[in-house]
Design a protein around this motif. Structure first.
Motif, PDB file in Angstrom:
ATOM      1  N   GLN A   4       0.836  -1.267   0.022  1.00  0.00           N
ATOM      2  CA  GLN A   4       0.095  -0.130   0.081  1.00  0.00           C
ATOM      3  C   GLN A   4       0.847   1.303  -0.028  1.00  0.00           C
ATOM      4  O   GLN A   4       0.357   2.211  -0.732  1.00  0.00           O
ATOM      5  CB  GLN A   4      -0.634   0.163   1.335  1.00  0.00           C
ATOM      6  CG  GLN A   4      -2.181  -0.878   1.167  1.00  0.00           C
ATOM      7  CD  GLN A   4      -2.749  -1.081   2.497  1.00  0.00           C
ATOM      8  OE1 GLN A   4      -2.291  -0.598   3.491  1.00  0.00           O
ATOM      9  NE2 GLN A   4      -3.969  -1.624   2.356  1.00  0.00           N
ATOM     10  N   LYS A  23       2.434   1.501  -3.538  1.00  0.00           N
ATOM     11  CA  LYS A  23       1.339   1.893  -4.549  1.00  0.00           C
ATOM     12  C   LYS A  23       1.027   3.383  -4.304  1.00  0.00           C
ATOM     13  O   LYS A  23       1.017   4.257  -5.318  1.00  0.00           O
ATOM     14  CB  LYS A  23       0.120   1.369  -4.329  1.00  0.00           C
ATOM     15  CG  LYS A  23      -0.748   1.463  -5.434  1.00  0.00           C
ATOM     16  CD  LYS A  23      -2.032   0.544  -5.196  1.00  0.00           C
ATOM     17  CE  LYS A  23      -2.993   0.868  -6.294  1.00  0.00           C
ATOM     18  NZ  LYS A  23      -4.304  -0.203  -6.147  1.00  0.00           N
ATOM     19  N   SER A  24       0.930   4.048  -3.193  1.00  0.00           N
ATOM     20  CA  SER A  24       0.611   5.477  -3.001  1.00  0.00           C
ATOM     21  C   SER A  24       1.695   6.379  -3.225  1.00  0.00           C
ATOM     22  O   SER A  24       1.708   7.377  -4.071  1.00  0.00           O
ATOM     23  CB  SER A  24       0.399   5.719  -1.349  1.00  0.00           C
ATOM     24  OG  SER A  24      -0.755   4.933  -0.794  1.00  0.00           O
ATOM     25  N   CYS A  25       3.054   5.777  -3.194  1.00  0.00           N
ATOM     26  CA  CYS A  25       4.136   6.576  -3.572  1.00  0.00           C
ATOM     27  C   CYS A  25       4.401   6.585  -5.093  1.00  0.00           C
ATOM     28  O   CYS A  25       4.438   7.487  -5.795  1.00  0.00           O
ATOM     29  CB  CYS A  25       5.409   6.132  -2.946  1.00  0.00           C
ATOM     30  SG  CYS A  25       5.789   6.289  -1.116  1.00  0.00           S
ATOM     31  N   ASN A  79       1.787   6.608  -7.169  1.00  0.00           N
ATOM     32  CA  ASN A  79       0.923   7.513  -7.726  1.00  0.00           C
ATOM     33  C   ASN A  79       1.345   8.873  -7.717  1.00  0.00           C
ATOM     34  O   ASN A  79       0.601   9.627  -8.334  1.00  0.00           O
ATOM     35  CB  ASN A  79      -0.456   7.463  -6.762  1.00  0.00           C
ATOM     36  CG  ASN A  79      -1.255   5.970  -7.178  1.00  0.00           C
ATOM     37  OD1 ASN A  79      -1.099   5.339  -8.175  1.00  0.00           O
ATOM     38  ND2 ASN A  79      -1.956   5.775  -6.158  1.00  0.00           N
ATOM     39  N   CYS A  80       2.361   9.138  -7.044  1.00  0.00           N
ATOM     40  CA  CYS A  80       2.804  10.603  -6.816  1.00  0.00           C
ATOM     41  C   CYS A  80       4.401  10.726  -7.362  1.00  0.00           C
ATOM     42  O   CYS A  80       4.632  11.961  -7.585  1.00  0.00           O
ATOM     43  CB  CYS A  80       2.563  11.131  -5.462  1.00  0.00           C
ATOM     44  SG  CYS A  80       1.170  11.353  -4.893  1.00  0.00           S
ATOM     45  N   CYS A 130       9.200  12.458  -5.347  1.00  0.00           N
ATOM     46  CA  CYS A 130       7.730  13.051  -5.648  1.00  0.00           C
ATOM     47  C   CYS A 130       8.052  14.498  -6.060  1.00  0.00           C
ATOM     48  O   CYS A 130       8.419  15.391  -5.201  1.00  0.00           O
ATOM     49  CB  CYS A 130       7.023  12.602  -4.738  1.00  0.00           C
ATOM     50  SG  CYS A 130       6.979  10.946  -4.287  1.00  0.00           S
ATOM     51  N   GLN A 160      -0.635  18.517  -2.641  1.00  0.00           N
ATOM     52  CA  GLN A 160      -0.295  17.082  -3.039  1.00  0.00           C
ATOM     53  C   GLN A 160       0.453  16.303  -2.123  1.00  0.00           C
ATOM     54  O   GLN A 160       0.296  15.340  -1.635  1.00  0.00           O
ATOM     55  CB  GLN A 160       0.240  17.024  -4.522  1.00  0.00           C
ATOM     56  CG  GLN A 160      -0.574  17.497  -5.552  1.00  0.00           C
ATOM     57  CD  GLN A 160       0.152  17.454  -6.939  1.00  0.00           C
ATOM     58  OE1 GLN A 160       1.195  17.837  -6.904  1.00  0.00           O
ATOM     59  NE2 GLN A 160      -0.471  16.987  -8.037  1.00  0.00           N
ATOM     60  N   LEU A 201      -0.448  13.198   0.360  1.00  0.00           N
ATOM     61  CA  LEU A 201       0.536  11.825   0.134  1.00  0.00           C
ATOM     62  C   LEU A 201       0.970  11.486   1.726  1.00  0.00           C
ATOM     63  O   LEU A 201       0.829  10.278   2.093  1.00  0.00           O
ATOM     64  CB  LEU A 201       1.684  12.150  -0.582  1.00  0.00           C
ATOM     65  CG  LEU A 201       2.743  11.147  -0.622  1.00  0.00           C
ATOM     66  CD1 LEU A 201       2.022   9.775  -1.258  1.00  0.00           C
ATOM     67  CD2 LEU A 201       3.944  11.298  -1.445  1.00  0.00           C
ATOM     68  N   ARG A 215      -1.985  10.273   3.610  1.00  0.00           N
ATOM     69  CA  ARG A 215      -2.452   8.930   2.913  1.00  0.00           C
ATOM     70  C   ARG A 215      -1.395   7.824   3.797  1.00  0.00           C
ATOM     71  O   ARG A 215      -1.743   6.904   4.179  1.00  0.00           O
ATOM     72  CB  ARG A 215      -2.344   8.876   1.544  1.00  0.00           C
ATOM     73  CG  ARG A 215      -2.965   7.616   1.104  1.00  0.00           C
ATOM     74  CD  ARG A 215      -3.335   7.825  -0.537  1.00  0.00           C
ATOM     75  NE  ARG A 215      -2.277   8.264  -1.379  1.00  0.00           N
ATOM     76  CZ  ARG A 215      -2.428   9.579  -2.076  1.00  0.00           C
ATOM     77  NH1 ARG A 215      -3.644  10.385  -1.725  1.00  0.00           N
ATOM     78  NH2 ARG A 215      -1.441  10.084  -2.483  1.00  0.00           N
TER      79      ARG A 215
END
Length: 97
Positions: A22, A25-27, A29-30, A41, A47, A51, A54
């Protein structure tokens, strides 16, 4: 601004392995993965706040850790790459084939 996000997530349990996926995946996305648990990032302040929120909801602070390195807007003068896997330019031209 460029933010370097690094993490260390405990993976001896299934829950830890899930948290690791997770977080990654979050990283993704950015930003761009530059090493196994390191992402560059290129984000604006809103943003980044999203991040950070999240990621901090995903991890277990008793077992995992996150580090944020604020490289700012003049980040190109603060990053030097040596070795395999050529560096990328997140502000450069994106070609889709």
């Amino acid at each position: 601004m460029m933010v370097l996000v690094t993490y260390d997530v405990e993976t001896t349990t299934l829950a830890g392995k899930r948290r690791l996926r997770q977080v990654a995946k979050s990283c993704l996305n950015c930003g761009q993965r530059v090493q196994n648990s390191v992402f560059e990032c290129l984000v604006d302040p809103v943003q980044f706040k999203q991040l950070k929120s999240r990621l901090e909801k995903i991890i277990d602070p008793d077992k995992d850790s996150l580090r944020y390195y604020m490289l700012g807007n003049n980040w190109k003068n603060r990053v030097e790459h040596v070795g395999a896997k050529a560096a990328y330019d997140p502000e450069g031209l994106l070609l889709i084939d």
